[in-house]
Motif scaffolding. Structure first.
Motif, PDB file in Angstrom:
ATOM      1  N   GLN A  10       0.755  -1.121   0.092  1.00  0.00           N
ATOM      2  CA  GLN A  10       0.031  -0.053   0.014  1.00  0.00           C
ATOM      3  C   GLN A  10       0.717   1.287   0.050  1.00  0.00           C
ATOM      4  OE1 GLN A  10      -2.402  -0.546   3.553  1.00  0.00           O
ATOM      5  NE2 GLN A  10      -3.828  -1.613   2.490  1.00  0.00           N
ATOM      6  N   LEU A  11       1.853   1.125   0.933  1.00  0.00           N
ATOM      7  CA  LEU A  11       2.826   2.599   0.876  1.00  0.00           C
ATOM      8  C   LEU A  11       3.509   2.575  -0.315  1.00  0.00           C
ATOM      9  CD1 LEU A  11       4.296   2.000   4.562  1.00  0.00           C
ATOM     10  CD2 LEU A  11       2.650   3.851   3.847  1.00  0.00           C
ATOM     11  N   LEU A  12       4.124   1.488  -1.045  1.00  0.00           N
ATOM     12  CA  LEU A  12       4.639   1.587  -2.332  1.00  0.00           C
ATOM     13  C   LEU A  12       3.598   2.105  -3.204  1.00  0.00           C
ATOM     14  CD1 LEU A  12       7.228  -1.304  -2.346  1.00  0.00           C
ATOM     15  CD2 LEU A  12       7.917   1.035  -2.250  1.00  0.00           C
ATOM     16  N   GLU A  13       2.567   1.624  -3.368  1.00  0.00           N
ATOM     17  CA  GLU A  13       1.501   1.869  -4.264  1.00  0.00           C
ATOM     18  C   GLU A  13       1.156   3.564  -4.196  1.00  0.00           C
ATOM     19  OE1 GLU A  13      -1.769  -0.774  -3.952  1.00  0.00           O
ATOM     20  OE2 GLU A  13      -0.757  -2.269  -5.048  1.00  0.00           O
ATOM     21  N   ARG A  14       1.185   3.959  -3.079  1.00  0.00           N
ATOM     22  CA  ARG A  14       0.615   5.406  -2.803  1.00  0.00           C
ATOM     23  C   ARG A  14       1.960   6.321  -3.268  1.00  0.00           C
ATOM     24  NH1 ARG A  14      -0.318   6.170   2.997  1.00  0.00           N
ATOM     25  NH2 ARG A  14      -1.697   4.512   2.477  1.00  0.00           N
ATOM     26  N   LEU A  15       3.189   5.727  -3.145  1.00  0.00           N
ATOM     27  CA  LEU A  15       4.348   6.584  -3.457  1.00  0.00           C
ATOM     28  C   LEU A  15       4.598   6.627  -4.834  1.00  0.00           C
ATOM     29  CD1 LEU A  15       7.156   7.894  -2.356  1.00  0.00           C
ATOM     30  CD2 LEU A  15       7.958   5.588  -2.633  1.00  0.00           C
ATOM     31  N   THR A  20      -4.108   7.298  -7.374  1.00  0.00           N
ATOM     32  CA  THR A  20      -4.828   6.525  -8.411  1.00  0.00           C
ATOM     33  C   THR A  20      -4.531   4.948  -8.177  1.00  0.00           C
ATOM     34  OG1 THR A  20      -4.065   8.202 -10.050  1.00  0.00           O
ATOM     35  CG2 THR A  20      -4.756   5.938 -10.998  1.00  0.00           C
ATOM     36  N   ASP A  21      -5.535   4.169  -8.245  1.00  0.00           N
ATOM     37  CA  ASP A  21      -5.553   2.820  -8.214  1.00  0.00           C
ATOM     38  C   ASP A  21      -4.497   2.376  -9.412  1.00  0.00           C
ATOM     39  OD1 ASP A  21      -6.840   0.012  -9.310  1.00  0.00           O
ATOM     40  OD2 ASP A  21      -7.025  -0.028  -7.026  1.00  0.00           O
ATOM     41  N   PRO A  22      -3.673   1.242  -8.996  1.00  0.00           N
ATOM     42  CA  PRO A  22      -2.725   0.960  -9.908  1.00  0.00           C
ATOM     43  C   PRO A  22      -3.242   0.245 -11.277  1.00  0.00           C
ATOM     44  CG  PRO A  22      -1.956   0.155  -7.741  1.00  0.00           C
ATOM     45  CD  PRO A  22      -3.340   0.869  -7.540  1.00  0.00           C
ATOM     46  N   GLN A  23      -4.629  -0.398 -10.948  1.00  0.00           N
ATOM     47  CA  GLN A  23      -5.236  -1.051 -12.364  1.00  0.00           C
ATOM     48  C   GLN A  23      -5.980   0.097 -13.332  1.00  0.00           C
ATOM     49  OE1 GLN A  23      -5.304  -3.918 -13.494  1.00  0.00           O
ATOM     50  NE2 GLN A  23      -4.231  -4.878 -11.610  1.00  0.00           N
ATOM     51  N   ASP A  24      -6.216   1.274 -12.376  1.00  0.00           N
ATOM     52  CA  ASP A  24      -6.738   2.453 -13.373  1.00  0.00           C
ATOM     53  C   ASP A  24      -5.591   3.084 -14.047  1.00  0.00           C
ATOM     54  OD1 ASP A  24      -9.372   1.880 -12.406  1.00  0.00           O
ATOM     55  OD2 ASP A  24      -9.228   3.523 -10.713  1.00  0.00           O
ATOM     56  N   TRP A  25      -4.432   3.242 -13.489  1.00  0.00           N
ATOM     57  CA  TRP A  25      -3.224   3.578 -13.887  1.00  0.00           C
ATOM     58  C   TRP A  25      -3.114   2.775 -15.158  1.00  0.00           C
ATOM     59  CZ3 TRP A  25       1.661   1.231 -14.559  1.00  0.00           C
ATOM     60  CH2 TRP A  25       2.539   2.091 -15.174  1.00  0.00           C
ATOM     61  N   LEU A  62      13.266  -0.874   2.639  1.00  0.00           N
ATOM     62  CA  LEU A  62      13.130  -0.189   1.493  1.00  0.00           C
ATOM     63  C   LEU A  62      12.107   1.001   1.706  1.00  0.00           C
ATOM     64  CD1 LEU A  62      13.343   0.103  -1.647  1.00  0.00           C
ATOM     65  CD2 LEU A  62      11.482  -1.412  -1.891  1.00  0.00           C
ATOM     66  N   ILE A  63      11.055   0.464   2.504  1.00  0.00           N
ATOM     67  CA  ILE A  63      10.061   1.585   2.794  1.00  0.00           C
ATOM     68  C   ILE A  63      10.581   2.699   3.619  1.00  0.00           C
ATOM     69  CG2 ILE A  63       7.773   1.946   3.910  1.00  0.00           C
ATOM     70  CD1 ILE A  63       7.349   0.438   1.378  1.00  0.00           C
ATOM     71  N   LYS A  64      11.223   2.333   4.828  1.00  0.00           N
ATOM     72  CA  LYS A  64      11.862   3.396   5.442  1.00  0.00           C
ATOM     73  C   LYS A  64      12.782   4.015   5.132  1.00  0.00           C
ATOM     74  CE  LYS A  64      10.941   0.729   9.903  1.00  0.00           C
ATOM     75  NZ  LYS A  64      11.391  -0.322  10.727  1.00  0.00           N
ATOM     76  N   GLY A  65      13.610   3.640   4.179  1.00  0.00           N
ATOM     77  CA  GLY A  65      14.670   4.321   3.300  1.00  0.00           C
ATOM     78  C   GLY A  65      14.094   5.314   2.317  1.00  0.00           C
ATOM     79  N   LEU A  66      13.077   4.790   1.567  1.00  0.00           N
ATOM     80  CA  LEU A  66      12.248   5.751   0.628  1.00  0.00           C
ATOM     81  C   LEU A  66      11.660   6.880   1.463  1.00  0.00           C
ATOM     82  CD1 LEU A  66      10.888   2.992  -1.912  1.00  0.00           C
ATOM     83  CD2 LEU A  66      12.884   4.833  -2.278  1.00  0.00           C
ATOM     84  N   TYR A  67      10.989   6.667   2.441  1.00  0.00           N
ATOM     85  CA  TYR A  67      10.193   7.530   3.160  1.00  0.00           C
ATOM     86  C   TYR A  67      11.037   8.426   3.920  1.00  0.00           C
ATOM     87  CZ  TYR A  67       5.590   6.280   1.852  1.00  0.00           C
ATOM     88  OH  TYR A  67       4.412   6.250   1.126  1.00  0.00           O
ATOM     89  N   ARG A  68      12.379   7.986   4.355  1.00  0.00           N
ATOM     90  CA  ARG A  68      13.194   8.925   4.821  1.00  0.00           C
ATOM     91  C   ARG A  68      13.858   9.902   4.132  1.00  0.00           C
ATOM     92  NH1 ARG A  68      16.856   5.297   6.450  1.00  0.00           N
ATOM     93  NH2 ARG A  68      15.502   4.599   8.008  1.00  0.00           N
ATOM     94  N   GLU A  69      14.027   9.420   2.651  1.00  0.00           N
ATOM     95  CA  GLU A  69      14.354  10.387   1.659  1.00  0.00           C
ATOM     96  C   GLU A  69      13.414  11.274   1.371  1.00  0.00           C
ATOM     97  OE1 GLU A  69      15.837   8.032  -1.671  1.00  0.00           O
ATOM     98  OE2 GLU A  69      17.296   6.895  -0.589  1.00  0.00           O
ATOM     99  N   LEU A  70      12.343  11.150   1.276  1.00  0.00           N
ATOM    100  CA  LEU A  70      11.155  12.091   1.047  1.00  0.00           C
ATOM    101  C   LEU A  70      10.903  13.095   2.172  1.00  0.00           C
ATOM    102  CD1 LEU A  70       8.208   9.679  -0.347  1.00  0.00           C
ATOM    103  CD2 LEU A  70       9.519  11.317  -1.679  1.00  0.00           C
ATOM    104  N   LEU A  71      11.310  12.714   3.377  1.00  0.00           N
ATOM    105  CA  LEU A  71      11.324  13.491   4.470  1.00  0.00           C
ATOM    106  C   LEU A  71      12.299  14.697   4.261  1.00  0.00           C
ATOM    107  CD1 LEU A  71       9.818  11.520   7.386  1.00  0.00           C
ATOM    108  CD2 LEU A  71       8.794  13.081   5.921  1.00  0.00           C
TER     109      LEU A  71
END
Length: 73
Positions: A10-15, A20-25, A62-71
Motif C-alpha cells: 500500500q505504501l509503495l503504491e501510494r508512493l 490512482t488505483d494501480p489498475q486504473d493507471w 526499502l519503505i523506511k529508506g524511501l520515506y526517509r529520503e522523501l522527508l
C-alpha cells in the motif's frame, strides 16, 4: 516497528501511483497507447511479484529508506 507485506504494498503504491488505483493507471496508459499499456500491465505484474518474493525485512528497509529520503527533500 516493521510493516507487513500488505502495508508495504500500500505504501509503495501510494508512493508510485499517488491516489490512482494501480489498475486504473494501467487502463489510463492503455487508453493512450496499447503498446505502452501492455508494458504498464507487465510492470504492475512485476511489481506485485517483487512484493510477494521480497523478504519482509528487505521490504521494511526499502519503505523506511524511501520515506526517509522523501522527508529530507
Amino acid at each position: 516497528m516493521s510493516v507487513s507485506k500488505a502495508e508495504a504494498q500500500q505504501l509503495l503504491e501510494r508512493l508510485i501511483f499517488d491516489t490512482t488505483d494501480p489498475q486504473d493507471w494501467v487502463q489510463d496508459v492503455w487508453g493512450l497507447s496499447p503498446m505502452m499499456g501492455d508494458s504498464a500491465a507487465k510492470l504492475l505484474d512485476v511489481f506485485h511479484a517483487l512484493i510477494d518474493c521480497c523478504p519482509d525485512e528487505q521490504l521494511d528497509n526499502l519503505i523506511k529508506g524511501l520515506y526517509r529520503e522523501l522527508l529530507e527533500l
